[in-house]
Design a protein around this motif. Structure first.
Motif, PDB file in Angstrom:
ATOM      1  N   LEU A 177      94.648  14.106 -16.739  1.00 35.14           N
ATOM      2  CA  LEU A 177      94.355  15.472 -16.308  1.00 35.14           C
ATOM      3  C   LEU A 177      92.861  15.770 -16.179  1.00 35.14           C
ATOM      4  O   LEU A 177      92.479  16.763 -15.562  1.00 35.14           O
ATOM      5  N   GLN A 178      92.028  14.947 -16.762  1.00 36.47           N
ATOM      6  CA  GLN A 178      90.602  15.246 -16.891  1.00 36.47           C
ATOM      7  C   GLN A 178      89.916  15.620 -15.570  1.00 36.47           C
ATOM      8  O   GLN A 178      89.160  16.600 -15.521  1.00 36.47           O
ATOM      9  N   PRO A 179      90.152  14.897 -14.469  1.00 34.93           N
ATOM     10  CA  PRO A 179      89.508  15.299 -13.203  1.00 34.93           C
ATOM     11  C   PRO A 179      89.900  16.710 -12.779  1.00 34.93           C
ATOM     12  O   PRO A 179      89.073  17.462 -12.248  1.00 34.93           O
TER      13      PRO A 179
ATOM     14  N   ALA B 239      96.286  15.455  -5.739  1.00 34.64           N
ATOM     15  CA  ALA B 239      95.442  14.263  -5.663  1.00 34.64           C
ATOM     16  C   ALA B 239      95.530  13.453  -6.948  1.00 34.64           C
ATOM     17  O   ALA B 239      95.543  12.213  -6.921  1.00 34.64           O
ATOM     18  N   VAL B 240      95.599  14.142  -8.087  1.00 34.62           N
ATOM     19  CA  VAL B 240      95.739  13.451  -9.371  1.00 34.62           C
ATOM     20  C   VAL B 240      97.060  12.705  -9.419  1.00 34.62           C
ATOM     21  O   VAL B 240      97.142  11.572  -9.906  1.00 34.62           O
TER      22      VAL B 240
ATOM     23  N   GLY C 212     100.108   8.203 -10.237  1.00 39.12           N
ATOM     24  CA  GLY C 212     101.504   7.782 -10.162  1.00 39.12           C
ATOM     25  C   GLY C 212     102.460   8.742 -10.843  1.00 39.12           C
ATOM     26  O   GLY C 212     103.673   8.515 -10.840  1.00 39.12           O
ATOM     27  N   HIS C 213     101.940   9.816 -11.449  1.00 36.91           N
ATOM     28  CA  HIS C 213     102.798  10.821 -12.072  1.00 36.91           C
ATOM     29  C   HIS C 213     103.181  11.881 -11.043  1.00 36.91           C
ATOM     30  O   HIS C 213     102.436  12.137 -10.096  1.00 36.91           O
TER      31      HIS C 213
ATOM     32  N   LEU D  64     102.627  16.835 -13.968  1.00 36.54           N
ATOM     33  CA  LEU D  64     101.233  17.201 -14.193  1.00 36.54           C
ATOM     34  C   LEU D  64     101.078  18.700 -14.409  1.00 36.54           C
ATOM     35  O   LEU D  64     100.261  19.143 -15.222  1.00 36.54           O
ATOM     36  N   HIS D  65     101.843  19.487 -13.672  1.00 38.30           N
ATOM     37  CA  HIS D  65     101.809  20.948 -13.870  1.00 38.30           C
ATOM     38  C   HIS D  65     102.266  21.285 -15.297  1.00 38.30           C
ATOM     39  O   HIS D  65     101.677  22.152 -15.945  1.00 38.30           O
TER      40      HIS D  65
END
Length: 256
Positions: A42-44, A54-55, A60-61, A66-67
């Motif tokens: 998540l850092q970016p 983009a992350v 690959g997640h 990610l949300h």
């Protein structure tokens, strides 16, 4: 050069490092490593606003995953990124009525053993037509009791004593003056939820325990003693007795 946030990006507005919430000391090495791995993914997004789409492509997640991680981080910092296991994993689902009965029995005074509570719950389950929980399941419910319930149980017991609603071992009603001072004790490891819930309590004179003095309701205190502290003090007292009695040789209590 920092990348500007893309459309639909919602970077966290909390600091990347927050000393109030980013403590992972209460978790296992595996949980800490997993939380840090998720944070690095998540850092970016958190630091420079890279869109989660983009992350997701780079890591690959899924975007949905990610949300969810980002929401947990906003709510709880690094601790929010620790894997959340099911509380009922590996065991049969326990009926809510039985859970409440176990919790009610667990905070009664005098304290009942796990075996005694399990026997009562087994009888209740059969009478109500529920599956009988195992001894281990009953123990898990008791171990998971919120520290607040332990404190409330002490206060409820004191209130019963003050009202004359309890009897002694001979069946005679206990009568106490309203100015009676009560000293209540909780013996438990001061870690996890217990550490968090009692963080604002006063520290004992030796700095190892914690103490709560109510502003109203009853005169006295509720003191929290760590298990290691209790055992250590008991060993020290017994060793002093043997030394005073002039008993020579290595003491049982010096073996740890």
């Amino acid at each position: 050069m920092s990348k500007k946030p893309g459309k639909g990006s919602t970077p966290s507005n909390r600091p990347v490092t927050d000393p109030l919430t980013d403590s992972l000391t209460a978790y296992s090495d595996a949980d800490r490593a997993a939380a840090m791995d998720r944070f690095r993914v998540l850092q970016p997004h958190l630091e420079i606003g890279v869109p989660l789409t983009a992350v997701a492509e780079a890591s690959g997640h899924s975007v949905r995953t990610l949300h969810r991680w980002a929401a947990r981080y906003r709510d709880g910092g690094l601790a929010g990124l620790v894997r959340r296991g099911r509380v009922d994993a590996g065991c049969r689902k326990l009926h809510v009525d039985l859970t409440q009965q176990i919790e009610a029995l667990a905070v009664q005074k005098p304290r009942l053993s796990v075996a005694s509570i399990h026997r009562r719950i087994a009888e209740s389950a059969k009478a109500e037509g529920h599956p009988v929980p195992s001894y281990a399941t009953v123990r898990r419910v008791m171990d998971a009791l919120d520290p607040a319930m332990l404190c409330l149980a002490h206060e409820r017991y004191v209130k019963q004593l003050q009202s004359g609603g309890l009897s002694d071992v001979r069946g005679r009603p206990i009568s106490l003056d309203q100015n009676t001072i009560f000293y209540c004790y909780i013996v438990a490891d001061i870690v996890g939820k217990m550490d968090t819930w009692t963080y604002s309590w006063q520290r004992t004179a030796d700095g190892r325990g914690r103490i709560y003095r109510p502003n109203s309701g009853f005169h006295g205190s509720i003191e929290l003693l760590g298990w290691d502290q209790l055992i250590g003090d008991a060993r020290a007292r017994n060793q002093a007795f043997f030394d005073k009695a002039g008993i020579s040789g290595e003491s049982f209590f010096s073996n740890g």
